[in-house]
Design a protein around this motif. Sequence first.
Motif, PDB file in Angstrom:
ATOM      1  N   ASP A 222       0.843  -1.190   0.000  1.00 14.22           N
ATOM      2  CA  ASP A 222       0.000   0.000   0.000  1.00 14.22           C
ATOM      3  C   ASP A 222       0.884   1.248   0.000  1.00 14.22           C
ATOM      4  N   LEU A 223       0.311   2.373  -0.410  1.00 19.50           N
ATOM      5  CA  LEU A 223       1.033   3.639  -0.439  1.00 19.50           C
ATOM      6  C   LEU A 223       0.534   4.529   0.688  1.00 19.50           C
ATOM      7  N   ASN A 224       1.359   4.695   1.709  1.00 23.23           N
ATOM      8  CA  ASN A 224       1.017   5.572   2.836  1.00 23.23           C
ATOM      9  C   ASN A 224      -0.344   5.222   3.434  1.00 23.23           C
ATOM     10  N   TRP A 225      -0.658   3.934   3.490  1.00 22.93           N
ATOM     11  CA  TRP A 225      -1.887   3.429   4.100  1.00 22.93           C
ATOM     12  C   TRP A 225      -3.154   3.890   3.371  1.00 22.93           C
ATOM     13  N   THR A 226      -3.040   4.272   2.116  1.00 19.25           N
ATOM     14  CA  THR A 226      -4.187   4.808   1.373  1.00 19.25           C
ATOM     15  C   THR A 226      -5.347   3.819   1.327  1.00 19.25           C
ATOM     16  N   LEU A 227      -5.077   2.589   0.902  1.00 18.39           N
ATOM     17  CA  LEU A 227      -6.137   1.602   0.749  1.00 18.39           C
ATOM     18  C   LEU A 227      -6.650   1.110   2.096  1.00 18.39           C
ATOM     19  N   SER A 228      -5.728   0.837   3.016  1.00 20.10           N
ATOM     20  CA  SER A 228      -6.144   0.302   4.315  1.00 20.10           C
ATOM     21  C   SER A 228      -6.942   1.341   5.108  1.00 20.10           C
ATOM     22  N   ARG A 229      -6.568   2.603   5.004  1.00 19.26           N
ATOM     23  CA  ARG A 229      -7.327   3.642   5.698  1.00 19.26           C
ATOM     24  C   ARG A 229      -8.712   3.811   5.076  1.00 19.26           C
ATOM     25  N   GLN A 230      -8.786   3.701   3.748  1.00 13.72           N
ATOM     26  CA  GLN A 230     -10.082   3.804   3.087  1.00 13.72           C
ATOM     27  C   GLN A 230     -10.998   2.675   3.530  1.00 13.72           C
ATOM     28  N   ALA A 231     -10.447   1.464   3.620  1.00 13.30           N
ATOM     29  CA  ALA A 231     -11.237   0.316   4.061  1.00 13.30           C
ATOM     30  C   ALA A 231     -11.732   0.496   5.476  1.00 13.30           C
ATOM     31  N   ALA A 232     -10.836   0.928   6.369  1.00 10.13           N
ATOM     32  CA  ALA A 232     -11.211   1.118   7.772  1.00 10.13           C
ATOM     33  C   ALA A 232     -12.263   2.223   7.921  1.00 10.13           C
ATOM     34  N   LYS A 233     -12.128   3.267   7.115  1.00 15.44           N
ATOM     35  CA  LYS A 233     -13.082   4.372   7.179  1.00 15.44           C
ATOM     36  C   LYS A 233     -14.462   3.951   6.656  1.00 15.44           C
ATOM     37  N   THR A 234     -14.476   3.036   5.697  1.00 13.68           N
ATOM     38  CA  THR A 234     -15.731   2.608   5.075  1.00 13.68           C
ATOM     39  C   THR A 234     -16.487   1.616   5.952  1.00 13.68           C
ATOM     40  N   TRP A 235     -15.776   0.680   6.575  1.00 15.71           N
ATOM     41  CA  TRP A 235     -16.423  -0.356   7.382  1.00 15.71           C
ATOM     42  C   TRP A 235     -17.114   0.280   8.592  1.00 15.71           C
ATOM     43  N   GLY A 236     -18.401   0.030   8.719  1.00 20.24           N
ATOM     44  CA  GLY A 236     -19.139   0.543   9.864  1.00 20.24           C
ATOM     45  C   GLY A 236     -19.683   1.943   9.674  1.00 20.24           C
ATOM     46  N   HIS A 237     -19.552   2.485   8.439  1.00 17.61           N
ATOM     47  CA  HIS A 237     -20.047   3.843   8.200  1.00 17.61           C
ATOM     48  C   HIS A 237     -21.002   3.846   6.998  1.00 17.61           C
TER      49      HIS A 237
END
Length: 220
Positions: free
Chosen positions: A205-220
């Motif tokens: 991943d690049l600077n947590w771009t994908l993982s942060r997007q996933a975490a932000k999306t789950w539960g919202h």
Amino acid sequence: MVNLGLLFEEWRAAIDSESAASGQRPLLLTAAVYFSNHISYDVPRSYPSSSITKNLNWINAMCYDYHGSWDTSATGEHAALYDATSNISTSYGLTSWTSSGVPRQKVVMGLPAYGRSWELKDAAEHGIGAPAVGVGPGDDGAMTYTEIEGLEGWTKVYDSGTGSAYAYKGTEWVGYDDSRSVAQKVRYAEAKGLGGYFFWAIGQDLNWTLSRQAAKTWGH
């Protein structure tokens, strides 16, 4: 597959025995599995769903590598959420797992942090499924998300119909997941009541771009 089910039973028995002897919480028992519950190539077979349900804490469905360097005839999204032309897609695979009897909360969706590339036959034809003549840039046609985001002068496209992204420049083409397709997939997994998601591999991943997007999306 019958023997695999027996192995899961033996492992679970050993884990329970060790926990009883040590007084510690039982170890987790998981498995990385094919994107689909059933495998149709070579000898058709299906995973031992009843043993998985009974003995495993969860399964990690590897929802990627649907297309790649082993077939250079046409471009393909190697982790498409949907594919109207075949059963090789994340939605089909995950549905096959839950339909087999494995509880939804024990099914975890895999997301790739890398893409697959091809060399186009014609630079003017650059969509998904466009004719190709070989592998594109990267390590045998594989490029990390960090490498893809570093490409200069490429046209990048998000395709909501397949739940994926691709980029092209001249005769070079790469299919991958971007932050929008990751969000689309995570929303799908959560709506289906799945146990969660994982990335292969987080270091791509690049600077947590994908993982942060996933975490932000789950539960919202």
